[in-house]
Design a protein around this motif. Structure first.
Motif, PDB file in Angstrom:
ATOM      1  N   GLY A  18      -9.561  29.322 -21.593  1.00 53.61           N
ATOM      2  CA  GLY A  18      -9.105  27.951 -21.493  1.00 53.61           C
ATOM      3  C   GLY A  18      -7.662  27.785 -21.913  1.00 53.61           C
ATOM      4  N   LEU A  19      -7.254  28.504 -22.929  1.00 52.20           N
ATOM      5  CA  LEU A  19      -5.887  28.394 -23.440  1.00 52.20           C
ATOM      6  C   LEU A  19      -4.850  28.910 -22.452  1.00 52.20           C
ATOM      7  CD1 LEU A  19      -6.487  29.574 -27.125  1.00 52.20           C
ATOM      8  CD2 LEU A  19      -5.828  27.267 -26.419  1.00 52.20           C
ATOM      9  N   ILE A  20      -5.213  29.905 -21.643  1.00 50.70           N
ATOM     10  CA  ILE A  20      -4.246  30.505 -20.713  1.00 50.70           C
ATOM     11  C   ILE A  20      -4.355  29.954 -19.306  1.00 50.70           C
ATOM     12  CG2 ILE A  20      -4.250  32.646 -22.054  1.00 50.70           C
ATOM     13  CD1 ILE A  20      -5.925  33.936 -19.861  1.00 50.70           C
ATOM     14  N   GLY A  21      -5.318  29.044 -19.074  1.00 49.93           N
ATOM     15  CA  GLY A  21      -5.637  28.659 -17.701  1.00 49.93           C
ATOM     16  C   GLY A  21      -4.917  27.449 -17.159  1.00 49.93           C
ATOM     17  N   GLU A  27     -10.768  31.412 -11.617  1.00 50.42           N
ATOM     18  CA  GLU A  27     -11.015  32.816 -11.315  1.00 50.42           C
ATOM     19  C   GLU A  27      -9.853  33.693 -11.774  1.00 50.42           C
ATOM     20  OE1 GLU A  27     -13.112  30.094  -8.499  1.00 50.42           O
ATOM     21  OE2 GLU A  27     -11.008  30.350  -9.118  1.00 50.42           O
ATOM     22  N   ALA A  28      -8.627  33.183 -11.599  1.00 46.74           N
ATOM     23  CA  ALA A  28      -7.446  33.956 -11.973  1.00 46.74           C
ATOM     24  C   ALA A  28      -7.321  34.070 -13.490  1.00 46.74           C
ATOM     25  CB  ALA A  28      -6.193  33.316 -11.388  1.00 46.74           C
ATOM     26  N   SER A  29      -7.499  32.957 -14.206  1.00 44.11           N
ATOM     27  CA  SER A  29      -7.387  33.017 -15.663  1.00 44.11           C
ATOM     28  C   SER A  29      -8.529  33.821 -16.272  1.00 44.11           C
ATOM     29  CB  SER A  29      -7.360  31.610 -16.258  1.00 44.11           C
ATOM     30  OG  SER A  29      -8.481  30.855 -15.856  1.00 44.11           O
ATOM     31  N   SER A  30      -9.697  33.799 -15.642  1.00 41.92           N
ATOM     32  CA  SER A  30     -10.821  34.616 -16.116  1.00 41.92           C
ATOM     33  C   SER A  30     -10.506  36.101 -15.985  1.00 41.92           C
ATOM     34  CB  SER A  30     -12.092  34.284 -15.325  1.00 41.92           C
ATOM     35  OG  SER A  30     -12.507  32.958 -15.552  1.00 41.92           O
ATOM     36  N   ALA A  31      -9.867  36.464 -14.876  1.00 39.23           N
ATOM     37  CA  ALA A  31      -9.511  37.865 -14.666  1.00 39.23           C
ATOM     38  C   ALA A  31      -8.507  38.337 -15.712  1.00 39.23           C
ATOM     39  CB  ALA A  31      -8.945  38.062 -13.255  1.00 39.23           C
ATOM     40  N   VAL A  32      -7.544  37.476 -16.061  1.00 41.18           N
ATOM     41  CA  VAL A  32      -6.569  37.845 -17.090  1.00 41.18           C
ATOM     42  C   VAL A  32      -7.253  37.988 -18.444  1.00 41.18           C
ATOM     43  CG1 VAL A  32      -4.510  37.123 -18.335  1.00 41.18           C
ATOM     44  CG2 VAL A  32      -4.636  36.792 -15.867  1.00 41.18           C
ATOM     45  N   ALA A  33      -8.138  37.054 -18.781  1.00 42.91           N
ATOM     46  CA  ALA A  33      -8.860  37.141 -20.060  1.00 42.91           C
ATOM     47  C   ALA A  33      -9.678  38.425 -20.134  1.00 42.91           C
ATOM     48  CB  ALA A  33      -9.755  35.917 -20.239  1.00 42.91           C
ATOM     49  N   ASP A  34     -10.344  38.781 -19.038  1.00 39.58           N
ATOM     50  CA  ASP A  34     -11.124  40.022 -18.997  1.00 39.58           C
ATOM     51  C   ASP A  34     -10.223  41.238 -19.218  1.00 39.58           C
ATOM     52  OD1 ASP A  34     -13.630  38.888 -18.583  1.00 39.58           O
ATOM     53  OD2 ASP A  34     -13.466  38.968 -16.404  1.00 39.58           O
ATOM     54  N   ARG A  35      -9.078  41.242 -18.538  1.00 41.06           N
ATOM     55  CA  ARG A  35      -8.178  42.386 -18.643  1.00 41.06           C
ATOM     56  C   ARG A  35      -7.607  42.533 -20.048  1.00 41.06           C
ATOM     57  NH1 ARG A  35      -3.004  42.248 -18.495  1.00 41.06           N
ATOM     58  NH2 ARG A  35      -2.816  40.294 -17.319  1.00 41.06           N
ATOM     59  N   VAL A  36      -7.177  41.429 -20.641  1.00 45.08           N
ATOM     60  CA  VAL A  36      -6.593  41.485 -21.986  1.00 45.08           C
ATOM     61  C   VAL A  36      -7.619  41.977 -23.003  1.00 45.08           C
ATOM     62  CG1 VAL A  36      -5.640  40.075 -23.854  1.00 45.08           C
ATOM     63  CG2 VAL A  36      -4.841  39.747 -21.514  1.00 45.08           C
ATOM     64  N   ARG A  62       0.439  31.483 -15.468  1.00 45.27           N
ATOM     65  CA  ARG A  62       1.587  30.715 -14.978  1.00 45.27           C
ATOM     66  C   ARG A  62       2.639  30.497 -16.059  1.00 45.27           C
ATOM     67  NH1 ARG A  62       1.082  25.847 -10.994  1.00 45.27           N
ATOM     68  NH2 ARG A  62       3.280  26.419 -10.994  1.00 45.27           N
ATOM     69  N   PHE A  63       2.207  30.362 -17.302  1.00 43.85           N
ATOM     70  CA  PHE A  63       3.148  30.090 -18.388  1.00 43.85           C
ATOM     71  C   PHE A  63       2.901  31.096 -19.512  1.00 43.85           C
ATOM     72  CE2 PHE A  63       1.995  26.046 -16.315  1.00 43.85           C
ATOM     73  CZ  PHE A  63       3.238  25.685 -15.797  1.00 43.85           C
ATOM     74  N   PRO A  64       3.316  32.355 -19.329  1.00 41.15           N
ATOM     75  CA  PRO A  64       2.974  33.399 -20.302  1.00 41.15           C
ATOM     76  C   PRO A  64       3.533  33.154 -21.694  1.00 41.15           C
ATOM     77  CG  PRO A  64       4.593  34.199 -18.703  1.00 41.15           C
ATOM     78  CD  PRO A  64       4.101  32.892 -18.197  1.00 41.15           C
ATOM     79  N   ASN A  65       4.750  32.643 -21.807  1.00 41.78           N
ATOM     80  CA  ASN A  65       5.321  32.415 -23.136  1.00 41.78           C
ATOM     81  C   ASN A  65       4.553  31.332 -23.891  1.00 41.78           C
ATOM     82  OD1 ASN A  65       7.637  34.269 -23.071  1.00 41.78           O
ATOM     83  ND2 ASN A  65       8.440  32.922 -21.496  1.00 41.78           N
ATOM     84  N   GLN A  66       4.315  30.231 -23.218  1.00 44.85           N
ATOM     85  CA  GLN A  66       3.571  29.133 -23.829  1.00 44.85           C
ATOM     86  C   GLN A  66       2.137  29.553 -24.139  1.00 44.85           C
ATOM     87  OE1 GLN A  66       3.687  25.449 -21.590  1.00 44.85           O
ATOM     88  NE2 GLN A  66       1.716  24.811 -22.407  1.00 44.85           N
ATOM     89  N   SER A  67       1.514  30.258 -23.188  1.00 45.98           N
ATOM     90  CA  SER A  67       0.134  30.689 -23.387  1.00 45.98           C
ATOM     91  C   SER A  67       0.007  31.671 -24.544  1.00 45.98           C
ATOM     92  CB  SER A  67      -0.403  31.329 -22.105  1.00 45.98           C
ATOM     93  OG  SER A  67      -0.476  30.387 -21.058  1.00 45.98           O
ATOM     94  N   ALA A  68       0.976  32.583 -24.652  1.00 47.63           N
ATOM     95  CA  ALA A  68       0.947  33.562 -25.741  1.00 47.63           C
ATOM     96  C   ALA A  68       1.040  32.870 -27.095  1.00 47.63           C
ATOM     97  CB  ALA A  68       2.072  34.571 -25.579  1.00 47.63           C
ATOM     98  N   LEU A 129     -13.925  17.688 -19.235  1.00 47.30           N
ATOM     99  CA  LEU A 129     -13.153  16.764 -18.400  1.00 47.30           C
ATOM    100  C   LEU A 129     -11.808  17.389 -18.048  1.00 47.30           C
ATOM    101  CD1 LEU A 129     -13.883  13.448 -20.336  1.00 47.30           C
ATOM    102  CD2 LEU A 129     -14.828  14.126 -18.121  1.00 47.30           C
ATOM    103  N   ASP A 130     -11.680  17.869 -16.801  1.00 46.52           N
ATOM    104  CA  ASP A 130     -10.387  18.385 -16.360  1.00 46.52           C
ATOM    105  C   ASP A 130      -9.667  17.300 -15.562  1.00 46.52           C
ATOM    106  OD1 ASP A 130     -11.594  18.301 -13.875  1.00 46.52           O
ATOM    107  OD2 ASP A 130     -11.710  20.470 -13.630  1.00 46.52           O
ATOM    108  N   THR A 131      -8.512  17.632 -15.007  1.00 48.68           N
ATOM    109  CA  THR A 131      -7.718  16.626 -14.305  1.00 48.68           C
ATOM    110  C   THR A 131      -8.445  16.082 -13.071  1.00 48.68           C
ATOM    111  OG1 THR A 131      -6.554  18.414 -13.125  1.00 48.68           O
ATOM    112  CG2 THR A 131      -5.508  17.537 -15.105  1.00 48.68           C
ATOM    113  N   HIS A 132      -9.212  16.930 -12.372  1.00 45.75           N
ATOM    114  CA  HIS A 132      -9.973  16.457 -11.213  1.00 45.75           C
ATOM    115  C   HIS A 132     -10.996  15.423 -11.647  1.00 45.75           C
ATOM    116  CE1 HIS A 132      -8.266  19.449  -8.528  1.00 45.75           C
ATOM    117  NE2 HIS A 132      -8.624  20.419  -9.343  1.00 45.75           N
TER     118      HIS A 132
END
Length: 207
Positions: A18-21, A27-36, A62-68, A129-132
């Motif tokens: 959730g923090l990196i997404g 699906e993309a943020s899940s793949a990054v979390a799995d890899r890390v 999308r925002f690696p510095n902020q996410s880190a 509750l997401d933006t959608h």
């Protein structure tokens, strides 16, 4: 659409995902979390990474510095409070207490707190509750446009049917997200195709 029990991940994983997404497909943020996690072996090892190494590890978001910075701060705060990156203590809390505990972590708002409680092995009824979801609720007239996520959550949770469990709320969220992506889009919503048109004053005014 129901999330299978085996697809419910550990709350620590869901927190990082959730923090990196931000502004990424799940699906993309899940793949990054799995890899890390796979590359470092544990979330404690991720928490111990120097910030610049964590930025590198989060390549693909999308925002690696902020996410880190967010991941570093949140995992560090958990280690300070618990001694290790372990959220099993939430299992003994009721839903509102668990949501408040997570939300008190730096950078973890109500959406992420609800996600961690609802979609993981904690399996507790909390509305994500997401933006959608927020956009659709505002067009339905259930919340004000631009409503704060925490205020919307506090207003809506008591209105959910009492028989809705965590899995039902999770399915509701995924259906609302799909509706927001495909029909109730930010611009040029396809109101005539919307299954909720009879309930939506915004859609009715547009058609």
């Amino acid at each position: 659409m129901l999330r299978a029990p085996e697809d419910r991940r550990a709350p620590e994983w869901s927190l990082v995902q959730g923090l990196i997404g931000s502004r990424m497909p799940s699906e993309a943020s899940s793949a990054v979390a799995d890899r890390v996690l796979a590359e470092n072996g544990s979330w404690d090892a991720v928490a111990a990474l120097p910030l610049e190494d964590l930025v590198t590890a989060l390549k693909g978001v999308r925002f690696p510095n902020q996410s880190a910075k967010r991941v570093h701060g949140v995992l560090g705060a958990i280690r300070e409070r618990v001694g290790t990156v372990d959220l099993s203590l939430l299992e003994s809390m009721d839903t509102s207490e668990a949501v408040a505990w997570i939300e008190a972590l730096p950078g973890a708002g109500r959406k992420i707190a609800a996600q961690v409680v609802n979609t993981t092995t904690l399996d507790q009824p909390a509305l994500v509750l997401d933006t959608h979801h927020l956009r659709i609720l505002a067009r339905l007239g259930l919340i004000a446009a631009g409503e704060d996520t925490a205020k919307a959550y506090d207003a809506l949770m008591p209105q959910l049917p009492p028989e809705w469990d965590a899995a039902t709320i999770d399915e509701h969220h995924m259906l609302m997200k799909d509706l927001g992506r495909e029909i109730c889009t930010p611009k040029n919503p396809k109101c005539p195709e919307c299954p909720a048109l009879s309930l939506c004053p915004t859609g009715q005014s547009r058609t």
